[in-house]
Every structure is written in structure tokens, then in C-alpha cells.
Scaffold this active site. Structure first.
Site, PDB file in Angstrom:
ATOM      1  N   ARG A   1       0.796  -1.217   0.000  1.00  0.00           N
ATOM      2  CA  ARG A   1       0.000   0.000   0.000  1.00  0.00           C
ATOM      3  C   ARG A   1       0.836   1.278   0.000  1.00  0.00           C
ATOM      4  O   ARG A   1       0.603   2.174  -0.807  1.00  0.00           O
ATOM      5  CB  ARG A   1      -0.910   0.055   1.236  1.00  0.00           C
ATOM      6  CG  ARG A   1      -2.206  -0.668   1.058  1.00  0.00           C
ATOM      7  CD  ARG A   1      -2.649  -1.243   2.384  1.00  0.00           C
ATOM      8  NE  ARG A   1      -1.719  -2.302   2.741  1.00  0.00           N
ATOM      9  CZ  ARG A   1      -1.901  -3.574   2.416  1.00  0.00           C
ATOM     10  NH1 ARG A   1      -2.982  -3.940   1.779  1.00  0.00           N
ATOM     11  NH2 ARG A   1      -1.009  -4.494   2.734  1.00  0.00           N
ATOM     12  N   THR A   2       1.807   1.355   0.902  1.00  0.00           N
ATOM     13  CA  THR A   2       2.538   2.627   1.021  1.00  0.00           C
ATOM     14  C   THR A   2       3.283   2.922  -0.273  1.00  0.00           C
ATOM     15  O   THR A   2       3.191   4.024  -0.819  1.00  0.00           O
ATOM     16  CB  THR A   2       3.497   2.592   2.226  1.00  0.00           C
ATOM     17  OG1 THR A   2       2.744   2.189   3.362  1.00  0.00           O
ATOM     18  CG2 THR A   2       4.120   3.949   2.480  1.00  0.00           C
TER      19      THR A   2
ATOM     20  N   HIS B   1       5.534   6.094  11.461  1.00  0.00           N
ATOM     21  CA  HIS B   1       4.979   5.958  10.111  1.00  0.00           C
ATOM     22  C   HIS B   1       4.045   7.167   9.934  1.00  0.00           C
ATOM     23  O   HIS B   1       2.823   7.033   9.931  1.00  0.00           O
ATOM     24  CB  HIS B   1       4.220   4.631  10.018  1.00  0.00           C
ATOM     25  CG  HIS B   1       3.906   4.179   8.619  1.00  0.00           C
ATOM     26  ND1 HIS B   1       4.036   4.997   7.509  1.00  0.00           N
ATOM     27  CD2 HIS B   1       3.461   2.980   8.154  1.00  0.00           C
ATOM     28  CE1 HIS B   1       3.677   4.315   6.425  1.00  0.00           C
ATOM     29  NE2 HIS B   1       3.334   3.087   6.792  1.00  0.00           N
TER      30      HIS B   1
ATOM     31  N   ARG C   1      11.491   3.813   3.235  1.00  0.00           N
ATOM     32  CA  ARG C   1      11.115   2.839   4.269  1.00  0.00           C
ATOM     33  C   ARG C   1      12.352   2.012   4.575  1.00  0.00           C
ATOM     34  O   ARG C   1      13.005   1.487   3.668  1.00  0.00           O
ATOM     35  CB  ARG C   1       9.985   1.928   3.808  1.00  0.00           C
ATOM     36  CG  ARG C   1       9.748   0.791   4.807  1.00  0.00           C
ATOM     37  CD  ARG C   1       8.513   0.002   4.525  1.00  0.00           C
ATOM     38  NE  ARG C   1       7.317   0.771   4.840  1.00  0.00           N
ATOM     39  CZ  ARG C   1       6.083   0.262   4.780  1.00  0.00           C
ATOM     40  NH1 ARG C   1       5.909  -1.003   4.418  1.00  0.00           N
ATOM     41  NH2 ARG C   1       5.037   1.003   5.073  1.00  0.00           N
TER      42      ARG C   1
ATOM     43  N   LYS D   1      26.001  -3.998  -2.294  1.00  0.00           N
ATOM     44  CA  LYS D   1      27.468  -3.870  -2.420  1.00  0.00           C
ATOM     45  C   LYS D   1      28.045  -3.194  -1.180  1.00  0.00           C
ATOM     46  O   LYS D   1      29.227  -2.921  -1.116  1.00  0.00           O
ATOM     47  CB  LYS D   1      27.816  -3.040  -3.658  1.00  0.00           C
ATOM     48  CG  LYS D   1      27.381  -3.654  -4.974  1.00  0.00           C
ATOM     49  CD  LYS D   1      27.827  -2.748  -6.112  1.00  0.00           C
ATOM     50  CE  LYS D   1      27.248  -3.189  -7.434  1.00  0.00           C
ATOM     51  NZ  LYS D   1      27.388  -2.133  -8.452  1.00  0.00           N
TER      52      LYS D   1
HETATM   53  C1  NCD Z   1       2.022  -0.986   8.146  1.00  0.00           C
HETATM   54  C2  NCD Z   1       3.524  -0.827   8.264  1.00  0.00           C
HETATM   55  O1  NCD Z   1       4.256  -1.070   7.308  1.00  0.00           O
HETATM   56  O2  NCD Z   1       3.920  -0.409   9.339  1.00  0.00           O
HETATM   57  N1  NCD Z   1       1.592  -1.174   6.837  1.00  0.00           N
HETATM   58  C3  NCD Z   1       1.309  -0.072   6.071  1.00  0.00           C
HETATM   59  O3  NCD Z   1       2.161   0.755   5.819  1.00  0.00           O
HETATM   60  N2  NCD Z   1       0.044   0.084   5.661  1.00  0.00           N
HETATM   61  C4  NCD Z   1       1.452  -1.982   9.078  1.00  0.00           C
HETATM   62  C5  NCD Z   1       1.978  -3.381   9.058  1.00  0.00           C
HETATM   63  O4  NCD Z   1       2.853  -3.751   8.287  1.00  0.00           O
HETATM   64  O5  NCD Z   1       1.445  -4.154   9.844  1.00  0.00           O
END
Ligand code: NCD
Length: 330
Positions: free
Chosen positions: A79-80, A157, A129, A108
Site C-alpha cells: 500500500r505505502t 509511520h 522505508r 554492495k
Molecule cells: C504498516 C507498516 O508497514 O507499518 N503497513 C502499512 O504501511 N500500511 C502496518 C503493518 O505492516 O502491519
């Protein structure tokens, strides 16, 4: 983002109509929810609304034409990463996707600061991320271009918390006065860490429901109590469900466990079923950042109070708004 001004920047004094380069967000990093106040949240939500209307009317438009986003993901994401890609493309910009660092120079041995300094030579904004807490702040320290934190380990997040708050506002029409119950893995879940912090800007009550081993970290509880927000921990959902307006469920973060046997024992601790929903208020929402594993039974999806799929869509408009804002085009 460092204050260092690159030599190539001095020539943008004559801005085309629509630029907002004096706005509070232009050129800024988005690292933690702690950087926002209520006025700014209102502004972001207003822009997100405009984005919603534009998408509904025309699908995509050229606000960020010529701009490039580097989507740098060191951890899995559906999703993100895809909502940031969709957001950028709906705004007419383009994306460098790096979601399989196996095939990049990271394998590397390249450091995060070097990878970030490389990508910003090609892109205007970096979404990151990474599994380590503090990684987004580190990247921002080295980057001249804005860095957006898309999850730093168990840390924060922030864009998820913004979309979560927007979901609450849109679904229930208000945030003040609500009781928010967070349930599941509150220890490792970064979404609840960010959302709990962000909610302290409102007059709300927080309940935490989790097994003992997955309780909200004490540093966060301390931080929240300094804001004066009422909060309490429980190990049974039934004690707080009848008063709950927002039930925010998270999955057990399997990948963060050193001891996999421990994960197995906690698996299945709290599950929302249609039976659970009979005890809940009629006007309430069930949210989940997704992915869902077993913690919400699929039969609950048909309940109109199940907001988790709508929540995902709100995320697109929030991320469109954030990209437009940090790139000075809101
Ligand atoms: C979350 C995350 O990556 O922290 N997912 C997301 O970004 N929608 C929650 C999760 O992974 O459980």
C-alpha cells in the site's frame, strides 16, 4: 533536509502561478508526527479534499509534471509504495521505484547517506522505508531534497498516521470527544506509535488492548501522559468495546520477533469477528493499516463500520497532498 542550499537552486525567483514556495511545507522533510500542529493538519486535509475532487473529476492532472519521486523501500510494502507511486503519477510526475534493494548498490555495502545522496541527484523528493529506527532522520540529515518517512523500523509511520486521522475525521465527522481503542501489537507496530502521538493534539481518550508482551512501549506512554491525554491499558477488548468510537487493529509484527516461538504463542490472541461487532456502538469504525493476517475475520468486511479498505483510499489523497506541499505546489 539540511539547510545547505545547492548551487543549482538560486534561479527560481520567478515562479509560475500556483507555486507556494513560501508555504510551511515547501522543501520540508516529513519524519515524525511530532512536527505537526492542528492548523497544519487542517491545511493538509483541505488539500487532500481538493485532491479527492480532482481525482474524481479528471483522474490525473499535471501539478507535478517534470518532478520525480525516488521510492526507496528496504522493507516490504504494498500500500505505502504503490499509493506514493499512484499519488505521484496522478499529479503528472514520475517515479524511480527501488523496492528490491537486492538489485541496487545497497548489497554492495553502500551506506544509507550515500544511497540517498545518489537518488537526490536524479529525483526531487525521496520516500524512504527502512528497518532501523531513526533511518529517515539520518537520511534527511544528508539529503538536500525532502525526505518522507514511510516507516523507520518500529519507530514512526507519519504518513500513515495522517491518513488514519483523516479517515477518522471523514468517517465520523470529528476527532475531539472520541474514544480510540488500539488493539494488537502495540509494541512493534509503528502505525500505532505515530497515531497515538498525533491524537494527543485532540481531546480524545486512548485505550490499549494487547497481550502483556506486546504492550505500548513505556516511553510512548510517558510521552502521551505529558500531553494530558487520558490513556489506559487492558488485556480484554470487552471491557472497552462498548465505549469505543474507533477500534484500530494491528497485526502482530512477525518480522520484528527475535524468538519465532514467541510469535507463535501470541498469534491469534485478539480477533475481531462478527460476534465482536454485536457489542460495538452502531456509529463506530474499525480501522487497520493493513496487511491483515488473522486479526479481523473476513466476515467483518461486509459490516458498514469496517473502514479499513476506505482507509487505504484516503491514503492516496493524503499522499498526493503531501507530495504537492513539499514540492511547493499545493
Ligand atoms: C504498516 C507498516 O508497514 O507499518 N503497513 C502499512 O504501511 N500500511 C502496518 C503493518 O505492516 O502491519
Amino acid at each position: 533536509m539540511t539547510s545547505f542550499t545547492p548551487p543549482l537552486r538560486g534561479n527560481n525567483r520567478h515562479l509560475p502561478f500556483g507555486d507556494q514556495q513560501d508555504s510551511a511545507f515547501y522543501g520540508k522533510d516529513i519524519i515524525s508526527v511530532k512536527q505537526f500542529d492542528r492548523k497544519q493538519l487542517e491545511y493538509i486535509f483541505g488539500v487532500a479534499h481538493e485532491m479527492y475532487e480532482m481525482v474524481a473529476r479528471v483522474g490525473s492532472f499535471d501539478l507535478l509534471k517534470g518532478k520525480i519521486l525516488a521510492n526507496l523501500f528496504y522493507e516490504p510494502s504494498t500500500r505505502t509504495s504503490s499509493s506514493f507511486t499512484s499519488a505521484m503519477e496522478r499529479l503528472g510526475g514520475s517515479v524511480i521505484p527501488i523496492n528490491n534493494v537486492k538489485f541496487s548498490s545497497v548489497t554492495k555495502g553502500e551506506s544509507l547517506p550515500d544511497t540517498v545522496r545518489t537518488l537526490e541527484a536524479y529525483a526531487d523528493v525521496i520516500v524512504l522505508r527502512h528497518p532501523e529506527v531513526g533511518s529517515a532522520a539520518l537520511a534527511a540529515k544528508y539529503a538536500r531534497k525532502p525526505v518522507i518517512n514511510a516507516g523507520d523500523g518500529t519507530g514512526e509511520h507519519p504518513t500513515q498516521a495522517l491518513l488514519d486521522l483523516f479517515t477518522i475525521q471523514e468517517e465520523l465527522g470529528r476527532v475531539d470527544g472520541l474514544t480510540v481503542t488500539m488493539m494488537g501489537d502495540l509494541k512493534y507496530g509503528r502505525t500505532v506509535h505515530s497515531l497515538a502521538r498525533l491524537l494527543t493534539l485532540f481531546d480524545i481518550k486512548l485505550n490499549y488492548v494487547s497481550p502483556k508482551l506486546l504492550q505500548m512501549p513505556s516511553e510512548i506512554i510517558d510521552e502521551i501522559s505529558q500531553s494530558g491525554t487520558e490513556q489506559s491499558s487492558h488485556n480484554d477488548l470487552n471491557t472497552v468495546l462498548p465505549e469505543t468510537d474507533v477500534l484500530y487493529v494491528t497485526r502482530v509484527q512477525k518480522e520484528r520477533f527475535e524468538d519465532t516461538a514467541q510469535h507463535e504463542t501470541l498469534k491469534g490472541s485478539y480477533v475481531v469477528t462478527t460476534e465482536t461487532m454485536t457489542q460495538a456502538k452502531e456509529e463506530m469504525v474499525v480501522m487497520h493499516p493493513l496487511p491483515r493476517v488473522w486479526e479481523i475475520d473476513m466476515a467483518v468486511d461486509d459490516d458498514p463500520r469496517a473502514a479499513y479498505f476506505r482507509q487505504m483510499e484516503y491514503g492516496l489523497y493524503i499522499r498526493m497532498a503531501l507530495l504537492a506541499m513539499v514540492l511547493g505546489k499545493s
